[in-house]
Scaffold this active site. Structure first.
Site, mmCIF file in Angstrom:
data_model
loop_
_atom_site.group_PDB
_atom_site.id
_atom_site.type_symbol
_atom_site.label_atom_id
_atom_site.label_comp_id
_atom_site.label_asym_id
_atom_site.label_seq_id
_atom_site.Cartn_x
_atom_site.Cartn_y
_atom_site.Cartn_z
ATOM 1 N N ASP A 58 -0.369 2.166 3.180
ATOM 2 C CA ASP A 58 0.996 1.629 3.200
ATOM 3 C C ASP A 58 1.509 1.430 1.778
ATOM 4 O O ASP A 58 1.390 0.347 1.214
ATOM 5 C CB ASP A 58 1.013 0.296 3.968
ATOM 6 N N LYS A 60 4.688 2.508 1.412
ATOM 7 C CA LYS A 60 6.116 2.655 1.765
ATOM 8 C C LYS A 60 6.779 3.653 0.827
ATOM 9 O O LYS A 60 7.699 3.353 0.069
ATOM 10 C CB LYS A 60 6.851 1.324 1.723
ATOM 11 N N ASP A 63 10.541 8.614 -2.112
ATOM 12 C CA ASP A 63 10.743 9.426 -3.316
ATOM 13 C C ASP A 63 11.068 10.866 -2.917
ATOM 14 O O ASP A 63 11.172 11.170 -1.729
ATOM 15 C CB ASP A 63 9.458 9.367 -4.176
HETATM 16 O O1 NUP Z 1 8.509 -4.677 7.378
HETATM 17 C C1 NUP Z 1 7.372 -4.733 6.959
HETATM 18 N N1 NUP Z 1 6.798 -5.937 6.751
HETATM 19 C C2 NUP Z 1 5.514 -6.084 6.304
HETATM 20 O O2 NUP Z 1 5.050 -7.218 6.128
HETATM 21 C C3 NUP Z 1 6.607 -3.577 6.723
HETATM 22 C C4 NUP Z 1 5.291 -3.693 6.296
HETATM 23 N N2 NUP Z 1 4.567 -2.599 6.119
HETATM 24 N N3 NUP Z 1 4.754 -4.940 6.076
HETATM 25 C C5 NUP Z 1 3.354 -5.025 5.636
HETATM 26 O O3 NUP Z 1 2.606 -5.701 6.640
HETATM 27 C C6 NUP Z 1 3.145 -5.795 4.348
HETATM 28 O O4 NUP Z 1 3.191 -4.900 3.257
HETATM 29 C C7 NUP Z 1 1.743 -6.389 4.562
HETATM 30 O O5 NUP Z 1 0.768 -5.440 4.208
HETATM 31 C C8 NUP Z 1 1.649 -6.580 6.062
HETATM 32 C C9 NUP Z 1 1.933 -7.991 6.529
HETATM 33 O O6 NUP Z 1 1.010 -8.860 5.983
HETATM 34 P P1 NUP Z 1 0.915 -10.410 6.369
HETATM 35 O O7 NUP Z 1 2.279 -10.983 6.275
HETATM 36 O O8 NUP Z 1 0.378 -10.453 7.780
HETATM 37 O O9 NUP Z 1 -0.043 -10.944 5.365
#
Ligand code: NUP
Length: 219
Positions: A58, A60, A63
């Site tokens: 991840d 995200k 680019d």
């Molecule tokens: O919208 C998103 N929100 C989010 O928190 C998209 C994500 N990919 N994440 C990811 O989910 C964020 O980068 C982290 O790795 C995980 C949530 O982590 P936590 O809040 O449970 O610690």
């Protein structure tokens, strides 16, 4: 389906703990903070040692195609990658998707993020991109259960993975009841005193919750 949790690994979790966790999770999501902390080689070696169905990177990605391909080609130990969808198709996601298809890897596109400041006013454009790219899955915040249900109805064959559970405020199991396939959980597990038992308790809560919402899970 038993395991509904994807463990978000934004911080180092020792192999001894990961080995105990592997039968309790569906997937492991590798975050950029972890790679910056450990370095790519150590992350690669750690991932090699664990037996988890899907390893998702991840970063995200957002680019031009060439640059995104240059990132993922260094991380082909993973099964799939998350990219943003707002970057559009031509010269960007089309190239990334073809490259990942060629390598037998999956692509997840972000549809709606979990934080309150995410702007859903460009949602119809994001849906167009998702339709055109036809990714393996999409990411929708667990904090937005109505959106999860409407995406599930519109894109029934695309997997939905949902972060924002626990620390960010969504209740365990709510996203799955709304139609998500998996819940992404990080800090609520890896900052716990006993991450293994914490995960087991969370799995139990999700299981109970899903039993009670069964009739309402959108087809
Ligand atoms: O919208 C998103 N929100 C989010 O928190 C998209 C994500 N990919 N994440 C990811 O989910 C964020 O980068 C982290 O790795 C995980 C949530 O982590 P936590 O809040 O449970 O610690």
């Amino acid at each position: 389906m038993k395991n509904r949790v994807i463990l978000a690994m934004d911080k180092y979790i020792p192999l001894e703990i990961l080995s105990e966790i592997e039968s309790e999770v569906y997937g492991l999501k590798i975050g950029l903070p972890l790679v910056l902390d450990l370095g790519l080689e150590k992350v690669r070696n750690l991932v090699k040692e664990v037996n988890i169905e899907e390893i998702i990177v991840d970063f995200k990605l957002a680019d031009i195609g060439y640059v995104m391909k240059s990132v993922v080609e260094k991380m082909l130990f993973a099964d799939s990658f998350i990219a943003h969808s707002f970057i559009g198709v031509k010269g960007s996601l089309d190239e990334l998707k073809s490259y990942l298809d060629e390598k037998g890897k999956g692509l997840y596109l972000v549809a709606s993020m979990s934080h309150s400041g995410w702007n859903n006013s460009f949602l119809s454009y994001i849906k167009e991109v998702i339709k055109e790219i036809n990714p393996k899955g999409i990411v929708i915040g667990a904090t937005k259960t109505d959106l999860i249900s409407s995406f599930k109805r519109e894109f029934s064959s695309i997997k939905i993975i949902s972060p924002g559970v626990g620390v960010q405020g969504a209740n365990y199991g709510d996203a799955i009841c709304a139609g998500a396939d998996f819940e992404i959980i990080g800090r609520s597990i890896y900052t716990a005193k006993d991450p293994v038992n914490q995960l087991k308790s969370i799995n139990k809560i999700i299981e109970d919750r899903v039993m009670n919402c069964k009739g309402r899970v959108p087809k």
